[in-house]
Design an enzyme around this catalytic site. Structure first.
Site, PDB file in Angstrom:
ATOM      1  N   ASP A 118       6.310  -4.482  12.506  1.00 19.07           N
ATOM      2  CA  ASP A 118       7.556  -4.549  11.747  1.00 19.07           C
ATOM      3  C   ASP A 118       8.741  -4.814  12.665  1.00 19.07           C
ATOM      4  OD1 ASP A 118       6.212  -4.078   9.417  1.00 19.07           O
ATOM      5  OD2 ASP A 118       6.789  -1.985   9.233  1.00 19.07           O
ATOM      6  N   HIS A 141      -0.398   4.302   7.239  1.00 19.40           N
ATOM      7  CA  HIS A 141      -1.200   3.080   7.291  1.00 19.40           C
ATOM      8  C   HIS A 141      -2.683   3.379   7.435  1.00 19.40           C
ATOM      9  CE1 HIS A 141       2.822   1.543   8.544  1.00 19.40           C
ATOM     10  NE2 HIS A 141       2.480   0.609   7.680  1.00 19.40           N
ATOM     11  N   CYS A 168     -17.419  27.043 -15.189  1.00 24.49           N
ATOM     12  CA  CYS A 168     -17.928  28.162 -15.992  1.00 24.49           C
ATOM     13  C   CYS A 168     -18.178  29.392 -15.121  1.00 24.49           C
ATOM     14  CB  CYS A 168     -19.210  27.755 -16.716  1.00 24.49           C
ATOM     15  SG  CYS A 168     -19.923  29.068 -17.738  1.00 24.49           S
ATOM     16  N   GLY A 194       0.805  -1.225   0.000  1.00 17.29           N
ATOM     17  CA  GLY A 194       0.000   0.000   0.000  1.00 17.29           C
ATOM     18  C   GLY A 194       0.831   1.264   0.000  1.00 17.29           C
ATOM     19  N   PRO A 205     -24.407  26.118 -20.026  1.00 15.29           N
ATOM     20  CA  PRO A 205     -23.952  27.193 -19.128  1.00 15.29           C
ATOM     21  C   PRO A 205     -23.413  28.408 -19.881  1.00 15.29           C
ATOM     22  CG  PRO A 205     -22.466  25.289 -19.036  1.00 15.29           C
ATOM     23  CD  PRO A 205     -23.686  24.846 -19.772  1.00 15.29           C
ATOM     24  N   GLY A 206     -22.739  28.166 -21.010  1.00 14.77           N
ATOM     25  CA  GLY A 206     -22.247  29.296 -21.809  1.00 14.77           C
ATOM     26  C   GLY A 206     -23.386  30.127 -22.354  1.00 14.77           C
ATOM     27  N   SER A 215     -13.788  29.716 -23.333  1.00 15.91           N
ATOM     28  CA  SER A 215     -14.652  30.898 -23.227  1.00 15.91           C
ATOM     29  C   SER A 215     -13.867  32.179 -23.429  1.00 15.91           C
ATOM     30  CB  SER A 215     -15.352  30.924 -21.862  1.00 15.91           C
ATOM     31  OG  SER A 215     -16.208  29.821 -21.715  1.00 15.91           O
ATOM     32  N   ASP A 228     -16.631  20.769 -17.010  1.00 15.48           N
ATOM     33  CA  ASP A 228     -15.671  20.587 -15.922  1.00 15.48           C
ATOM     34  C   ASP A 228     -15.997  21.412 -14.684  1.00 15.48           C
ATOM     35  OD1 ASP A 228     -15.174  22.991 -17.076  1.00 15.48           O
ATOM     36  OD2 ASP A 228     -13.081  22.609 -17.566  1.00 15.48           O
TER      37      ASP A 228
END
Length: 576
Positions: A112, A220, A397, A58, A555-556, A439, A394
């Site tokens: 360990d 961890h 805007c 991990g 949105p534009g 834009s 994304d």
């Protein structure tokens, strides 16, 4: 299992062997030890001191990624976040240890220490020369009353690199052990996370409320020592260094010479890492700490935890640590550091593109009123625009609009309001500099074309602009946007708002401004509603499944309709 819980595993139990198989396939200098979860360096020199390390899985690329000439001779992996058994550790010791002996490097975790310790004692009993060094570099647990002591974190990689180089140069086990011990006394690590990790097939390792961060996290999945509200990157870095400066731990101070690892815990973007590294370098410079080697990236992860850690090694006055850090290694995942990085000075820049320098005169009352109304109405839509954009793009805007509007607001008082083309040119320059993405380019193209058309149309003053001039300027703007942006009316973009507005202007070129602007406002509303029924064929929305964009206005288009309506109501509403 939800989509957020999904991870790229076949099964949780098979992932460790599959990862080892991939590592040895891609790097032929590494070999798996039978079917054991152990990796060894194929070309190790049996005449030199061997080094091994390991722990729970991990933390990739640790530790198998650091097996190679000049670093580890072998590494052993346990299950995720679980120590390997003593029998596995012993098998690895016996495999790599020659007459020169073996140094076993252990991170300070109870499991360990116990399992590696048992293996070391058994190996000694079998006649092998073996020494064990424990790394406990966590500087955030100094207030904890615990027998376990500080945890072993990413700072252990300094031990790998320095002790590995020392061994590669042919030094004895006694010398390699002594150097490794000295390194452990001069390292410190502090970490912070904004989200937990998710072990395979299990829930998140701890709970972190929204807008909070956890300082002092381990590797961890355990929670940290301080949970607080989110702060900016600079404040986070300052807090991490406050742990590293604590005299009970590393005691970092002005005048120290250091090496630094800024470690990505697995889920931090490269953009964020760049910001973190810049803040670390600034902190070091401000506090007169000289960094001779700087490393950043994925060194020791906690699966996909969204967090970072800073490990600092105080260099010795003799320069041995620095010499060993620079010594070459074939380990596939050790990234060479930057030598003595400094925050660079800003290079003077003389802009090559001529800009219109505003010469403020008497402000135009009508135009000032229009601009302030546009700013106000666009800012009121920021949240809605971001939410719409999350569904079809994304999600930025509204934020993009807000950024450029804030800049325009701050500079309106310095604009020159002489001619219409002058105003459009100034707006174009500001948008080009401060509105990024598609834009910004579209509005810059449109405003530039409109400014050119305004000049051709006699370059009227702002008071003399007619409906006919507006129509010609908008037609020129949309023509340029269509030519360079490729979108057409009907593609579900801002053009589905602006082309209907253009037709209103063209059909009513001789009408008064009050009548025309009322009709334009209605056309803008109709255009926005239409985009909710259209299939996107341009921009990011065109990549989204149609069922995810159904009934969602573009949105534009919403942003365009907002500024069109803001302009219009300054003419047809008397109470503004």
């Amino acid at each position: 299992m939800t989509s957020q819980d999904y991870q790229f595993y076949n099964t949780a139990t098979s992932s460790i062997q599959e990862n080892i198989s991939t590592l040895t396939t891609l790097h032929p200098s590494l070999q798996q030890l039978g079917d054991l979860p152990c990796v060894v360096h194929a070309a190790r020199d049996p005449r030199k001191v061997a080094l091994i390390c390991g722990g729970g899985s991990g933390h990739e690329p640790a530790h198998a990624g650091y097996v190679g000439q000049g670093m580890l001779s072998g590494a052993v992996a346990g299950n995720v976040f679980a120590s390997p058994s003593s029998s596995l550790v012993l098998e690895l010791i016996l495999e790599v240890t020659g007459e020169a002996g073996c140094l076993v490097i252990v991170k300070n975790y109870t499991g360990d220490c116990l399992n590696f310790g048992i293996a070391v004692e058994k190996a000694k009993k079998m006649g092998r020369k073996v020494e064990m060094v424990i790394c406990a570099d966590d500087t955030t647990l100094l207030n904890q009353d615990t027998l376990a002591g500080p945890r072993g974190l990413c700072g252990v990689l300094f031990v790998h690199k320095i002790a590995g180089a020392c061994a590669a140069q042919g030094h004895s086990l006694e010398t390699v052990y002594s150097v490794a011990q000295l390194v452990t006394k001069n390292i410190g690590t502090a970490g912070v996370a904004v989200s937990p990790c998710i072990p395979p097939g299990k829930p998140p390792s701890f709970t972190l409320p929204p807008n909070t961060m956890e300082f002092g996290i381990g590797i961890h999945g355990e929670a940290g020592v301080l949970q607080c509200g989110s702060v900016d990157c600079r404040s986070s870095v300052d807090k991490l260094f406050s742990y590293l400066c604590d005299a009970r731990g590393l005691g970092l101070k002005s005048g120290d010479d250091v090496a630094v690892i800024v470690n990505n815990l697995g889920g931090t973007s490269e953009l964020e890492m760049g910001v973190v590294c810049q803040e670390v370098l600034k902190w070091l410079e401000l506090h007169h700490v000289t960094c001779y080697q700087f490393y950043s990236g994925l060194y020791m992860t906690s699966l996909g935890m969204h967090g970072i850690s800073i490990s600092v090694l105080r260099l010795d006055q003799e320069g041995r640590f620095l010499e060993f850090l620079k010594y070459p290694t074939s380990a596939p995942h050790w990234k060479p550091g930057s030598h003595q990085p400094q925050v660079p000075p800003v290079i003077p820049h003389d802009p090559q593109v001529e800009r219109l320098v505003p010469k403020p005169g008497c402000p135009n009352e009508r135009l000032s009123k229009i601009l302030s109304t546009v700013y106000k109405d666009l800012l009121s839509k920021v949240g809605e625009l971001d939410e719409l954009d999350r569904q079809v793009g994304d999600g930025d805007c509204g934020s993009t609009v807000e950024g450029v509007v804030r800049e325009l607001e701050s500079r309106t008082s310095s604009l020159e309001f002489t001619t219409f083309s002058t105003v459009l040119t100034q707006l174009s320059d500001i948008v080009e500099e401060h509105m990024g993405g598609t834009s910004g380019a579209i509005y810059t193209i449109g405003l530039t074309a409109a400014a050119g058309q305004a000049k051709v149309s006699g370059d009227p003053s702002c008071e003399e602009v007619t409906v006919e001039v507006l129509a010609k300027c908008l037609e020129s703007a949309l023509g340029a946007v269509t030519r360079y942006g490729k979108a057409q009316e009907g593609d579900c973009t801002m053009l589905d708002v602006l082309y209907p507005v253009l037709r209103v202007l063209q059909l009513n070129s001789s009408a008064d401004m009050t009548t025309v602007t009322a009709l334009c406002s209605q056309a803008a509303d109709t255009g926005v509603m239409k985009t909710a029924t259209l299939k996107p064929r341009a921009g990011r929305a065109s990549y989204i499944r149609s069922e995810d964009t159904d009934t969602c206005s573009d949105p534009g288009a919403v942003a365009a309709a907002t500024w069109v309506k803001a302009i219009c109501k300054c003419f047809y509403l008397d109470d503004l």
